[in-house]
Design a protein around this motif. Structure first.
Motif, PDB file in Angstrom:
ATOM      1  N   ILE A  52      -1.490  -1.129  -4.069  1.00  0.00           N
ATOM      2  CA  ILE A  52      -2.650  -0.258  -3.865  1.00  0.00           C
ATOM      3  C   ILE A  52      -2.108   1.152  -3.657  1.00  0.00           C
ATOM      4  N   ARG A  53      -2.654   2.127  -4.367  1.00  0.00           N
ATOM      5  CA  ARG A  53      -2.189   3.503  -4.249  1.00  0.00           C
ATOM      6  C   ARG A  53      -3.301   4.393  -3.714  1.00  0.00           C
ATOM      7  N   LEU A  54      -2.972   5.122  -2.682  1.00  0.00           N
ATOM      8  CA  LEU A  54      -3.881   6.101  -2.098  1.00  0.00           C
ATOM      9  C   LEU A  54      -3.288   7.479  -2.323  1.00  0.00           C
ATOM     10  N   GLY A  55      -4.073   8.405  -2.882  1.00  0.00           N
ATOM     11  CA  GLY A  55      -3.525   9.724  -3.137  1.00  0.00           C
ATOM     12  C   GLY A  55      -4.593  10.761  -3.393  1.00  0.00           C
ATOM     13  N   TYR A  56      -4.131  11.982  -3.639  1.00  0.00           N
ATOM     14  CA  TYR A  56      -5.056  13.075  -3.954  1.00  0.00           C
ATOM     15  C   TYR A  56      -4.341  14.104  -4.817  1.00  0.00           C
TER      16      TYR A  56
ATOM     17  N   LEU B  18       0.846  -1.194   0.000  1.00  0.00           N
ATOM     18  CA  LEU B  18       0.000   0.000   0.000  1.00  0.00           C
ATOM     19  C   LEU B  18       0.883   1.246   0.000  1.00  0.00           C
ATOM     20  N   ASN B  19       0.791   2.033  -1.037  1.00  0.00           N
ATOM     21  CA  ASN B  19       1.577   3.259  -1.155  1.00  0.00           C
ATOM     22  C   ASN B  19       0.673   4.486  -1.001  1.00  0.00           C
ATOM     23  N   CYS B  20       1.221   5.501  -0.376  1.00  0.00           N
ATOM     24  CA  CYS B  20       0.492   6.756  -0.186  1.00  0.00           C
ATOM     25  C   CYS B  20       1.180   7.853  -1.007  1.00  0.00           C
ATOM     26  N   VAL B  21       0.433   8.468  -1.913  1.00  0.00           N
ATOM     27  CA  VAL B  21       0.977   9.499  -2.797  1.00  0.00           C
ATOM     28  C   VAL B  21       0.400  10.854  -2.378  1.00  0.00           C
ATOM     29  N   THR B  22       1.255  11.720  -1.841  1.00  0.00           N
ATOM     30  CA  THR B  22       0.797  13.030  -1.370  1.00  0.00           C
ATOM     31  C   THR B  22       1.563  14.145  -2.089  1.00  0.00           C
ATOM     32  N   LEU B  23       1.143  15.365  -1.876  1.00  0.00           N
ATOM     33  CA  LEU B  23       1.827  16.506  -2.473  1.00  0.00           C
ATOM     34  C   LEU B  23       3.116  16.800  -1.722  1.00  0.00           C
ATOM     35  N   SER B  24       4.050  17.441  -2.392  1.00  0.00           N
ATOM     36  CA  SER B  24       5.347  17.735  -1.766  1.00  0.00           C
ATOM     37  C   SER B  24       5.220  18.772  -0.664  1.00  0.00           C
ATOM     38  N   ALA B  25       4.280  19.671  -0.787  1.00  0.00           N
ATOM     39  CA  ALA B  25       4.082  20.713   0.219  1.00  0.00           C
ATOM     40  C   ALA B  25       2.846  20.400   1.055  1.00  0.00           C
ATOM     41  N   PRO B  26       2.806  20.861   2.299  1.00  0.00           N
ATOM     42  CA  PRO B  26       1.611  20.650   3.133  1.00  0.00           C
ATOM     43  C   PRO B  26       0.375  21.260   2.476  1.00  0.00           C
ATOM     44  N   CYS B  27      -0.755  20.606   2.683  1.00  0.00           N
ATOM     45  CA  CYS B  27      -2.013  21.073   2.099  1.00  0.00           C
ATOM     46  C   CYS B  27      -3.046  21.225   3.209  1.00  0.00           C
ATOM     47  N   PHE B  28      -3.202  22.452   3.700  1.00  0.00           N
ATOM     48  CA  PHE B  28      -4.151  22.727   4.766  1.00  0.00           C
ATOM     49  C   PHE B  28      -5.504  23.093   4.151  1.00  0.00           C
ATOM     50  N   VAL B  29      -6.544  22.410   4.596  1.00  0.00           N
ATOM     51  CA  VAL B  29      -7.883  22.639   4.047  1.00  0.00           C
ATOM     52  C   VAL B  29      -8.912  22.628   5.170  1.00  0.00           C
TER      53      VAL B  29
END
Length: 327
Positions: A237-241, A199-210
């Motif tokens: 399995i890839r989890l990301g946004y 299971l891999n998690c794909v996130t943005l390089s910079a923090p994303c506050f929402v």
């Protein structure tokens, strides 16, 4: 004296008095009078014979006007009757469908609840008489899995009841998406049984506050990850946004069994289970769709049989302004 004969038939929803009074009033203007006789039928309709008496010396214009006016009103009433009849038929069909869905729901739930309960009761007795620690550990794992399944089932039922009653609550809060996804990925890795699945998690390089509904967002991702783990025996399995303009795009992609294009529209319906051998209620994706739509987004899937699936959904992107000193 001239006599005109009208034979009318309409649903008992409308009173015959309405028609008789209308005809009487109109033909009196033409210099005559109106009489009628009602008859019942087996079909529940009320045909009426109207005898219209007009003086032979009366104005032809008056007679013509009265007849045309009556025909127009009857046509309008007939149109209204047809509209009401269609509405009644639609309401009846909807009620019958709701009743059928209720029966299917009760049948499915009784079976799904009974299955883990029977396992829990049986293995609770076995674990007491287990001879070795290895045997106890195996029984304990079976108990834990079925307890989790039962808890998920109860949560799905509660969420479904809240959705039906319109009491499903949403509370937005501040969060950082990279942290949220990493935490979810870390927790879900413990549920992977197959050794060949990563299971891999794909996130943005910079923090994303929402600002978003953290509880419901987590629920969406957990449901999608649970399905991916369930149907993936090897691969990843890839989890990301991603940020797509004014929307946040979340996805869970896997290299599992996938499903044919013909099943694409059915997977988000209630009680749909593409593989009856796998545990589940068939409610998870239906609940996901409802929650996403109430959050102002949409949900979909891309899948190819034998190669895997990618479930995705979107929600409004509401960025949170954070001062650099606060990061």
């Amino acid at each position: 004296m001239l006599m005109f004969l009208f034979y009318l038939c309409w649903s008992k929803r409308y009173s015959s008095c309405t028609y008789r009074r209308g005809l009487s009033a109109l033909f009196v203007l033409g210099g005559g009078h109106c009489e009628g006789l009602e008859h019942g039928t087996d079909e529940g309709k009320i045909p009426t014979l109207f005898y219209i008496f007009m003086p032979s010396s009366g104005s032809r214009e008056g007679v013509h006007w009265a007849a045309m006016k009556t025909i127009e009103e009857l046509e309008e009433l007939n149109h209204q009757l047809q509209v009401e009849l269609r509405k009644a038929n639609a309401a009846q069909a909807q009620a019958e469908a709701a009743n059928q869905n209720k029966s299917v729901f009760l049948a499915n739930m009784s079976h799904e609840i009974r299955t883990p309960l029977n396992v829990i009761m049986g293995f609770s007795n076995l674990i007491v008489t287990a001879a070795t620690e290895e045997e106890k550990r195996m029984y304990a794992e079976v108990l834990e899995n079925n307890c989790s399944l039962l808890l998920q089932l109860i949560n799905d039922i509660l969420d479904l009841s809240k959705i039906e009653s319109g009491t499903l609550t949403f509370a937005e809060e501040e969060m950082e998406l990279n942290i949220l996804l990493e935490e979810l990925a870390s927790a879900m890795r413990t549920r992977i049984v197959a050794e060949e699945v990563v299971l891999n998690c794909v996130t943005l390089s910079a923090p994303c506050f929402v600002v978003a509904e953290k509880k419901r967002l987590s629920q969406e991702l957990i449901n999608l990850l649970t399905n991916a783990i369930k149907f993936t025996t090897k691969g990843s399995i890839r989890l990301g946004y991603e940020i797509h303009g004014k929307m946040l795009y979340f996805y869970v992609a896997d290299t599992g069994c996938g499903f044919p294009e013909s099943q694409k529209q059915k997977v988000f319906e209630r009680f749909v289970r593409l593989d009856s051998a796998k545990p589940g209620t068939g409610l998870g994706l239906a609940i996901c769709r409802t929650i996403v739509e109430k959050m102002g987004g949409c949900i979909g899937v891309e899948s190819e049989e034998g190669k895997g699936s990618c479930f995705w959904f979107t929600i409004p992107y509401i960025p949170l302004c954070i001062e650099k000193n606060d990061i």
